[in-house]
Design a protein around this motif. Structure first.
Motif, PDB file in Angstrom:
ATOM      1  N   PRO A 167       0.818  -1.208   0.000  1.00 19.50           N
ATOM      2  CA  PRO A 167       0.000   0.000   0.000  1.00 19.50           C
ATOM      3  C   PRO A 167       0.854   1.261   0.000  1.00 19.50           C
ATOM      4  CG  PRO A 167       0.080  -0.937   2.205  1.00 19.50           C
ATOM      5  CD  PRO A 167       0.790  -1.905   1.302  1.00 19.50           C
ATOM      6  N   LEU A 168       0.315   2.330  -0.588  1.00 22.92           N
ATOM      7  CA  LEU A 168       0.961   3.641  -0.594  1.00 22.92           C
ATOM      8  C   LEU A 168      -0.070   4.687  -0.205  1.00 22.92           C
ATOM      9  CD1 LEU A 168       3.022   3.602  -3.918  1.00 22.92           C
ATOM     10  CD2 LEU A 168       3.965   3.611  -1.599  1.00 22.92           C
ATOM     11  N   ASP A 169       0.259   5.516   0.760  1.00 25.46           N
ATOM     12  CA  ASP A 169      -0.622   6.618   1.131  1.00 25.46           C
ATOM     13  C   ASP A 169      -0.637   7.626  -0.019  1.00 25.46           C
ATOM     14  OD1 ASP A 169      -1.921   8.829   2.202  1.00 25.46           O
ATOM     15  OD2 ASP A 169      -0.930   8.671   4.153  1.00 25.46           O
ATOM     16  N   PRO A 170      -1.800   7.910  -0.613  1.00 22.22           N
ATOM     17  CA  PRO A 170      -1.846   8.883  -1.716  1.00 22.22           C
ATOM     18  C   PRO A 170      -1.301  10.252  -1.340  1.00 22.22           C
ATOM     19  CG  PRO A 170      -3.883   7.625  -1.623  1.00 22.22           C
ATOM     20  CD  PRO A 170      -3.111   7.289  -0.376  1.00 22.22           C
ATOM     21  N   LEU A 171      -1.285  10.572  -0.049  1.00 17.89           N
ATOM     22  CA  LEU A 171      -0.774  11.878   0.367  1.00 17.89           C
ATOM     23  C   LEU A 171       0.727  12.021   0.135  1.00 17.89           C
ATOM     24  CD1 LEU A 171      -2.780  12.712   3.616  1.00 17.89           C
ATOM     25  CD2 LEU A 171      -2.971  13.776   1.365  1.00 17.89           C
ATOM     26  N   ARG A 172       1.416  10.928  -0.161  1.00 15.22           N
ATOM     27  CA  ARG A 172       2.817  11.046  -0.568  1.00 15.22           C
ATOM     28  C   ARG A 172       2.957  11.974  -1.773  1.00 15.22           C
ATOM     29  NH1 ARG A 172       6.611   6.756   0.897  1.00 15.22           N
ATOM     30  NH2 ARG A 172       5.581   5.150   2.147  1.00 15.22           N
ATOM     31  N   GLY A 212      12.303  12.274  -5.042  1.00 17.29           N
ATOM     32  CA  GLY A 212      12.476  11.542  -3.794  1.00 17.29           C
ATOM     33  C   GLY A 212      11.596  12.000  -2.655  1.00 17.29           C
ATOM     34  N   ALA A 213      10.912  13.139  -2.794  1.00 17.30           N
ATOM     35  CA  ALA A 213       9.986  13.563  -1.735  1.00 17.30           C
ATOM     36  C   ALA A 213       8.887  12.532  -1.515  1.00 17.30           C
ATOM     37  CB  ALA A 213       9.377  14.919  -2.082  1.00 17.30           C
ATOM     38  N   THR A 214       8.507  11.801  -2.574  1.00 15.13           N
ATOM     39  CA  THR A 214       7.448  10.797  -2.447  1.00 15.13           C
ATOM     40  C   THR A 214       7.915   9.556  -1.696  1.00 15.13           C
ATOM     41  OG1 THR A 214       8.018   9.934  -4.636  1.00 15.13           O
ATOM     42  CG2 THR A 214       6.241  11.542  -4.525  1.00 15.13           C
ATOM     43  N   ASN A 215       9.212   9.451  -1.454  1.00 13.54           N
ATOM     44  CA  ASN A 215       9.729   8.329  -0.674  1.00 13.54           C
ATOM     45  C   ASN A 215       9.435   8.487   0.811  1.00 13.54           C
ATOM     46  OD1 ASN A 215      10.776   7.442  -3.088  1.00 13.54           O
ATOM     47  ND2 ASN A 215      12.857   8.159  -2.665  1.00 13.54           N
ATOM     48  N   VAL A 216       9.062   9.703   1.221  1.00 19.79           N
ATOM     49  CA  VAL A 216       8.806   9.993   2.636  1.00 19.79           C
ATOM     50  C   VAL A 216       7.370   9.621   2.994  1.00 19.79           C
ATOM     51  CG1 VAL A 216       8.770  11.783   4.417  1.00 19.79           C
ATOM     52  CG2 VAL A 216      10.485  11.863   2.591  1.00 19.79           C
ATOM     53  N   ASN A 217       7.228   8.768   3.975  1.00 19.10           N
ATOM     54  CA  ASN A 217       5.913   8.379   4.465  1.00 19.10           C
ATOM     55  C   ASN A 217       5.318   9.549   5.248  1.00 19.10           C
ATOM     56  OD1 ASN A 217       3.756   7.290   6.029  1.00 19.10           O
ATOM     57  ND2 ASN A 217       4.633   5.248   5.837  1.00 19.10           N
TER      58      ASN A 217
END
Length: 261
Positions: A167-172, A212-217
């Motif tokens: 799963p991935l939080d869309p808020l990433r 890489g900002a999207t790598n942050v939970n």
């Protein structure tokens, strides 16, 4: 035809999302109070940022994931005010326009970020605000992109989840408008076309290339994924979502339709 599932703005660049149920948006304008404030890295005077600058010159999640550990509450009833919490503890509360409060906030951010900065002698971050300017990641492409509004198709996010098996939080992806589309990545076919969003209309301008900002939970502030790499491996591109330029004013609300003309 898609349907809006959620609306968010990010009043301070790099800080967490603020959910909205509806918003009035104007032609040739950005998402209201989105990326309205930002923190410089402190090396250059604030006036340097009156013109479009690359995102690497600001505090932001690509380099400063510790920002995600702050729970920011923004209020714009009258004066713009910010409250910052961590684990439920209030760390800062004050105005974003009154000089004494701004000075306290800059001191707090400097102290908060200092143990994690990559520079040997970090300069104090300065709070930036230029009425009429918004600090979007694509602001450097020109004034129209400074006011760009970001859309994410939740079907596209789920396609990525299926590809990586997690799963991935869309808020990433830090979008303004999250919508349920008819099919994954259909939004890429909209580039150059008119998109109706609620009672407003926009021009689909460009795909959003992910960094890489999207790598942050956003829930833990941990770098626990390689999202751009996963996109490339699964779909041969690093893109998720699109930017649009607003062309017709209107109201946008959760549940409204999203459709390409």
């Amino acid at each position: 035809m898609g349907k809006i599932a959620a609306l968010y703005r990010y009043p301070v660049k790099g800080f967490n999302a603020q959910p909205l149920s509806e918003v009035a948006i104007k032609a040739e304008a950005g998402f209201p109070k989105d990326r309205f404030y930002a923190f410089s890295r402190g090396e250059l005077p604030p006036d340097h940022y009156a013109e479009a600058r690359p995102k690497t010159e600001f505090l932001m999640l690509l380099r400063d994931e510790r920002l995600a550990a702050l729970d920011a509450k923004f209020e714009d009833a009258g004066d713009d005010r910010l409250s910052l919490f961590s684990a439920g503890e209030l760390l800062f509360e004050g105005s974003l326009t009154e000089a004494p409060d701004v000075a306290r906030l800059e001191d707090f951010i400097a102290a908060y970020m200092a143990p994690f900065t990559r520079e040997k002698a970090p300069a104090k971050p300065k709070l930036l605000r230029f009425p009429g300017r918004q600090f979007t990641d694509v602001a450097g492409r020109g004034d129209s992109m400074m006011r760009a509004v970001s859309l994410i198709n939740l079907k596209s996010v789920r396609a990525l989840e299926e590809a990586i098996g997690a799963p991935l939080d869309p808020l990433r992806f830090r979008a303004n408008i999250y919508f349920e589309g008819e099919r994954a990545f259909e939004e890429f076919d909209w580039i150059g076309k008119t998109v109706s969003i609620g009672s407003a209309a926009a021009l689909a301008a460009l795909r959003t290339q992910r960094c890489g900002a999207t790598n942050v939970n956003p829930a833990t502030a941990a770098r626990d994924a390689n999202v751009p790499g996963a996109l490339v491996r699964a779909f041969n591109h690093p893109d998720m979502g699109i930017y649009v330029e607003m062309k017709e004013s209107g109201k946008i609300a959760v549940g409204d339709a999203v459709a390409c003309a």
